[in-house]
Design a protein around this motif. Structure first.
Motif, PDB file in Angstrom:
ATOM      1  N   THR A   1      21.306  58.673  -1.298  1.00 44.19           N
ATOM      2  CA  THR A   1      21.464  59.540  -2.467  1.00 44.19           C
ATOM      3  C   THR A   1      22.910  59.990  -2.579  1.00 44.19           C
ATOM      4  O   THR A   1      23.529  60.349  -1.577  1.00 44.19           O
ATOM      5  CB  THR A   1      20.541  60.771  -2.328  1.00 44.19           C
ATOM      6  OG1 THR A   1      19.189  60.317  -2.219  1.00 44.19           O
ATOM      7  CG2 THR A   1      20.640  61.694  -3.530  1.00 44.19           C
TER       8      THR A   1
ATOM      9  N   ARG B   1      19.885  56.567  -5.300  1.00 41.22           N
ATOM     10  CA  ARG B   1      19.522  57.711  -6.143  1.00 41.22           C
ATOM     11  C   ARG B   1      20.796  58.462  -6.480  1.00 41.22           C
ATOM     12  O   ARG B   1      21.551  58.852  -5.574  1.00 41.22           O
ATOM     13  CB  ARG B   1      18.547  58.626  -5.382  1.00 41.22           C
ATOM     14  CG  ARG B   1      18.219  59.939  -6.086  1.00 41.22           C
ATOM     15  CD  ARG B   1      17.388  59.708  -7.336  1.00 41.22           C
ATOM     16  NE  ARG B   1      16.890  60.954  -7.911  1.00 41.22           N
ATOM     17  CZ  ARG B   1      16.874  61.204  -9.225  1.00 41.22           C
ATOM     18  NH1 ARG B   1      17.346  60.309 -10.091  1.00 41.22           N
ATOM     19  NH2 ARG B   1      16.377  62.321  -9.682  1.00 41.22           N
TER      20      ARG B   1
ATOM     21  N   ASP C   1      18.909  54.788  -9.614  1.00 48.01           N
ATOM     22  CA  ASP C   1      17.972  55.726 -10.218  1.00 48.01           C
ATOM     23  C   ASP C   1      18.757  56.976 -10.582  1.00 48.01           C
ATOM     24  O   ASP C   1      19.003  57.843  -9.746  1.00 48.01           O
ATOM     25  CB  ASP C   1      16.845  56.035  -9.229  1.00 48.01           C
ATOM     26  CG  ASP C   1      15.977  57.198  -9.690  1.00 48.01           C
ATOM     27  OD1 ASP C   1      16.060  57.575 -10.870  1.00 48.01           O
ATOM     28  OD2 ASP C   1      15.213  57.718  -8.854  1.00 48.01           O
TER      29      ASP C   1
ATOM     30  N   THR D   1      11.202  58.282 -10.070  1.00 45.86           N
ATOM     31  CA  THR D   1      11.950  58.202  -8.808  1.00 45.86           C
ATOM     32  C   THR D   1      11.069  57.645  -7.685  1.00 45.86           C
ATOM     33  O   THR D   1      11.506  56.794  -6.901  1.00 45.86           O
ATOM     34  CB  THR D   1      12.519  59.605  -8.474  1.00 45.86           C
ATOM     35  OG1 THR D   1      13.558  59.873  -9.421  1.00 45.86           O
ATOM     36  CG2 THR D   1      13.080  59.690  -7.074  1.00 45.86           C
TER      37      THR D   1
ATOM     38  N   THR E   1      17.795  59.003 -13.075  1.00 45.29           N
ATOM     39  CA  THR E   1      16.919  59.819 -13.912  1.00 45.29           C
ATOM     40  C   THR E   1      17.111  61.293 -13.584  1.00 45.29           C
ATOM     41  O   THR E   1      17.752  61.661 -12.586  1.00 45.29           O
ATOM     42  CB  THR E   1      15.440  59.432 -13.710  1.00 45.29           C
ATOM     43  OG1 THR E   1      15.127  59.542 -12.328  1.00 45.29           O
ATOM     44  CG2 THR E   1      15.158  58.035 -14.203  1.00 45.29           C
TER      45      THR E   1
ATOM     46  N   GLN F   1      21.826  61.818  -8.196  1.00 45.50           N
ATOM     47  CA  GLN F   1      21.238  63.088  -8.646  1.00 45.50           C
ATOM     48  C   GLN F   1      22.269  64.200  -8.509  1.00 45.50           C
ATOM     49  O   GLN F   1      22.772  64.459  -7.415  1.00 45.50           O
ATOM     50  CB  GLN F   1      20.003  63.411  -7.803  1.00 45.50           C
ATOM     51  CG  GLN F   1      19.350  64.719  -8.176  1.00 45.50           C
ATOM     52  CD  GLN F   1      18.002  64.917  -7.514  1.00 45.50           C
ATOM     53  OE1 GLN F   1      16.982  64.409  -7.967  1.00 45.50           O
ATOM     54  NE2 GLN F   1      17.978  65.640  -6.424  1.00 45.50           N
TER      55      GLN F   1
ATOM     56  N   ALA G   1      11.502  53.906  -5.747  1.00 40.70           N
ATOM     57  CA  ALA G   1      11.579  53.782  -4.282  1.00 40.70           C
ATOM     58  C   ALA G   1      10.546  52.771  -3.783  1.00 40.70           C
ATOM     59  O   ALA G   1      10.849  51.909  -2.950  1.00 40.70           O
ATOM     60  CB  ALA G   1      11.368  55.145  -3.638  1.00 40.70           C
TER      61      ALA G   1
ATOM     62  N   LEU H   1      13.029  64.538  -2.790  1.00 39.67           N
ATOM     63  CA  LEU H   1      13.439  63.143  -2.968  1.00 39.67           C
ATOM     64  C   LEU H   1      12.618  62.245  -2.062  1.00 39.67           C
ATOM     65  O   LEU H   1      12.185  62.675  -0.990  1.00 39.67           O
ATOM     66  CB  LEU H   1      14.921  62.999  -2.605  1.00 39.67           C
ATOM     67  CG  LEU H   1      15.893  63.586  -3.619  1.00 39.67           C
ATOM     68  CD1 LEU H   1      17.280  63.697  -3.013  1.00 39.67           C
ATOM     69  CD2 LEU H   1      15.918  62.722  -4.864  1.00 39.67           C
TER      70      LEU H   1
ATOM     71  N   VAL I   1      15.866  56.841   0.862  1.00 44.87           N
ATOM     72  CA  VAL I   1      16.668  56.293  -0.248  1.00 44.87           C
ATOM     73  C   VAL I   1      18.049  56.954  -0.204  1.00 44.87           C
ATOM     74  O   VAL I   1      18.151  58.178  -0.262  1.00 44.87           O
ATOM     75  CB  VAL I   1      15.993  56.566  -1.614  1.00 44.87           C
ATOM     76  CG1 VAL I   1      16.877  56.071  -2.755  1.00 44.87           C
ATOM     77  CG2 VAL I   1      14.616  55.923  -1.673  1.00 44.87           C
TER      78      VAL I   1
END
Ligand code: NAP
Length: 243
Positions: free
Chosen positions: A229, A97, A71, A81, A73, A99, A85, A223, A227
């Protein structure tokens, strides 16, 4: 790695990740929401459009064997998001994720953090010339502003707009001198932005510092719990082979 990687995109990081995966011979499918009329496309296969919420993405993952989902995005794409998940949780597909970090203030910055666009609209009450760089969606939060508003977005913004809006269509990256010239031309006295992070659109913060202008900065949505990250494309590439 074997199997297909689904990259949820719409960011520079997503494009760089897809590029690196294609270069490594990985089977990658990039997914775009379809918001931008003329998007910058990553290499490899691309699909465009929503999946249809959690149920739609869950069904899609069941129908399309997927080794992992990244992910990547935008930090403010909270719905996608959350859906990723939930759907990966239901299907057991590994999810990462990606980010980029938010911006950090420097000496001389006058940043005023708020939790939403609505709070940002309240925070700029009393200013005369507002530079809105929050993207073309969500401008309705500022529709009640009577100040002059300079609105910059990639595609034409969706109404309702503030009554005294001037729209500038442009896609970053922007230079500090471009931003200084634009802010001086429109006699901007406050800047509003989301805490998107990254170098592509950071010049407005430098320009605001040089002009001693306050910046109203919208905090990121949280968030989803549980998940993993990472902050960089390199860390995402390091995570993938183990999936
Ligand atoms: P959002 O509010 O989280 O997503 C709304 C809906 O759009 C999602 O529920 C999903 O529809 C669809 N969607 C979003 N990203 C998608 C993707 N990569 N692939 C397929 N469907 C997607 O997101 P948003 O704020 O509208 O952002 C949309 C896209 O623009 C994202 O890809 C994001 O990376 C990019 N972007 C956003 C911002 C921002 O400030 N929000 C800034 C720059 C770029 P379904 O429920 O039907 O699956």
């Amino acid at each position: 790695m074997t199997g297909r990687v689904l990259v949820l995109g719409g960011t520079g990081e997503a494009r760089r990740l897809a590029t690196a995966l294609v270069d490594d011979g990985v089977d990658v499918l990039s997914s775009l929401a379809g918001r931008v009329a003329d998007p910058l496309l990553p290499p490899g296969e691309v699909r465009v459009g929503g999946f249809g919420g959690v149920a739609g993405l869950t069904a899609w993952l069941r129908a399309h064997p997927t080794a992992a989902v990244v992910d990547a995005t935008h930090p403010f794409a909270a719905a996608m998001t959350a859906h990723a998940a939930a759907a990966c949780g239901l299907t057991g597909v590994p999810l990462l994720r990606l980010q980029r970090p938010g911006w950090t203030p420097r000496f001389g910055d006058d940043w005023r953090r708020v939790d939403s666009l609505a709070e940002a609209a309240t925070a700029v009450a009393g200013f005369e010339s507002v530079f809105l760089t929050t993207g073309r969606l969500g401008l309705a939060a500022f529709a009640g502003l009577t100040a002059r508003c300079l609105v910059r977005s990639v595609d034409p913004p969706e109404p309702p707009l503030p009554p005294r809006a001037t729209v500038v269509l442009a896609r970053g990256p922007f230079t500090v001198s471009d931003e200084l010239a634009l802010m001086r031309q429109h006699r901007v006295d406050v800047v509003v932005t989301k805490d998107s992070g990254g170098a592509m659109t950071a010049a407005k913060l430098t320009a605001a510092r040089e002009l001693r202008l306050p910046v109203v900065l919208v905090r990121r949505p949280p968030l989803p719990a549980g998940v993993p990250t990472v902050a960089t494309v390199e860390d995402a590439l390091a995570w993938l082979p183990d999936r």
